[in-house]
Design an enzyme around this catalytic site. Sequence first.
Site, PDB file in Angstrom:
ATOM      1  N   PRO A   2       0.825  -1.209   0.000  1.00 18.25           N
ATOM      2  CA  PRO A   2       0.000   0.000   0.000  1.00 18.25           C
ATOM      3  C   PRO A   2       0.859   1.260   0.000  1.00 18.25           C
ATOM      4  O   PRO A   2       1.858   1.344   0.706  1.00 18.25           O
ATOM      5  CB  PRO A   2      -0.792  -0.124   1.308  1.00 18.25           C
ATOM      6  CG  PRO A   2      -0.816  -1.582   1.599  1.00 18.25           C
ATOM      7  CD  PRO A   2       0.499  -2.109   1.110  1.00 18.25           C
ATOM      8  N   GLU A   3       0.485   2.209  -0.853  1.00 21.39           N
ATOM      9  CA  GLU A   3       1.181   3.484  -0.922  1.00 21.39           C
ATOM     10  C   GLU A   3       0.280   4.557  -0.331  1.00 21.39           C
ATOM     11  O   GLU A   3      -0.752   4.251   0.286  1.00 21.39           O
ATOM     12  CB  GLU A   3       1.579   3.771  -2.370  1.00 21.39           C
ATOM     13  CG  GLU A   3       2.529   2.718  -2.928  1.00 21.39           C
ATOM     14  CD  GLU A   3       2.971   2.978  -4.363  1.00 21.39           C
ATOM     15  OE1 GLU A   3       2.931   4.147  -4.800  1.00 21.39           O
ATOM     16  OE2 GLU A   3       3.344   2.016  -5.054  1.00 21.39           O
ATOM     17  N   LYS A  61       3.314   6.814   4.176  1.00 21.03           N
ATOM     18  CA  LYS A  61       2.654   5.507   4.253  1.00 21.03           C
ATOM     19  C   LYS A  61       2.390   5.071   5.689  1.00 21.03           C
ATOM     20  O   LYS A  61       1.935   3.955   5.928  1.00 21.03           O
ATOM     21  CB  LYS A  61       3.515   4.450   3.558  1.00 21.03           C
ATOM     22  CG  LYS A  61       3.857   4.770   2.112  1.00 21.03           C
ATOM     23  CD  LYS A  61       4.822   3.742   1.547  1.00 21.03           C
ATOM     24  CE  LYS A  61       5.364   4.157   0.208  1.00 21.03           C
ATOM     25  NZ  LYS A  61       6.343   3.175  -0.326  1.00 21.03           N
ATOM     26  N   ARG A 288      12.808  -4.350  -7.534  1.00 25.43           N
ATOM     27  CA  ARG A 288      11.405  -4.281  -7.931  1.00 25.43           C
ATOM     28  C   ARG A 288      11.364  -4.062  -9.438  1.00 25.43           C
ATOM     29  O   ARG A 288      12.248  -4.505 -10.140  1.00 25.43           O
ATOM     30  CB  ARG A 288      10.657  -3.190  -7.153  1.00 25.43           C
ATOM     31  CG  ARG A 288      11.240  -1.790  -7.310  1.00 25.43           C
ATOM     32  CD  ARG A 288      10.680  -0.824  -6.298  1.00 25.43           C
ATOM     33  NE  ARG A 288      11.456  -0.826  -5.066  1.00 25.43           N
ATOM     34  CZ  ARG A 288      11.148  -0.133  -3.994  1.00 25.43           C
ATOM     35  NH1 ARG A 288      10.035   0.585  -3.971  1.00 25.43           N
ATOM     36  NH2 ARG A 288      11.904  -0.161  -2.933  1.00 25.43           N
TER      37      ARG A 288
END
Length: 305
Positions: A2-3, A61, A288
């Site tokens: 989640p950002e 975040k 990533r």
Amino acid sequence: MPELPEVEVVRAGLARWVLDTEISAVEVHHPRPVRNHAAGPDDFVARLLGVRILDAVRRGKFLWLTLDSGEALLAHLGMSGQLVLVPPDSEPERHLRVRLGLAGGVPEREGRELRFVDQRMFGGLSVVPLVPTPDGGPGGASERAPEPLVPQPVAHIARDALDPSLDEEALVARLRRRRTGLKRALLDQGLVSGVGNIYADEALWRARLHYARPTETLTRPVVRSVLAECRAVMGDALRAGGTSFDSLYVDVNGSAGYFERSLAVYGRAGLPCLRCGTPVVREQFMNRSSHFCPTCQKRPRNARW
């Protein structure tokens, strides 16, 4: 993971339903999610029982509930953490880790439980002291007037692109002084918080800039335009309830976000660019991935990673 938009959706849900409630019961079902509470699970329980929740605040975040004990219940969702509100007689979720009984507050939520559910257990909860913000401004996003305080573990986290107290000109100058790639700078939570892999890719596509563009080559107007695109894409995601690729991200009512339908490049490797039709490229980046259009976002000859 989640950002900012996803965490803000959760924070807003908490602000709507749990403010002014009292924590009437606490159960820790697995010790790992409270591993950052140094004094251990028993102390975690003792510090929460009987305290009242005053506010729900977010910076980047990270989100936290300020308590009338003068401390904060700090939450980090990690890869799969969820904070959900359910009736107390609801079946335990498969990956239920911590449950908080709530009393008082909004009448229709009387007796609800706030549950922390986390499949992968990279997230966690801890009760921590509040310390003054380094710049003297409000702690973060909140419907109430947040005090100039942040949880101690969050004190080093920079303000985010949606924060009204962000000093944008100072951020522009700091970013231009870096000798690194543009996306790496956007992901640096000590420079500007809340931007993660998804929204960095989307903002850079909107700005027509390659992720490896050297920061020292950027003009002030270009940096400001990148920050504007970060704000725009995260604002769009907020209005869509965030981005949910699977059931690991949900809001406090268990609903998924639907911004995935509006993504231009992230997760669209091999599909045509929505602007020019060139196939979107996916490359490895910092353990990533980066997604970009090789036509709209030309790779610089002096690329920095």
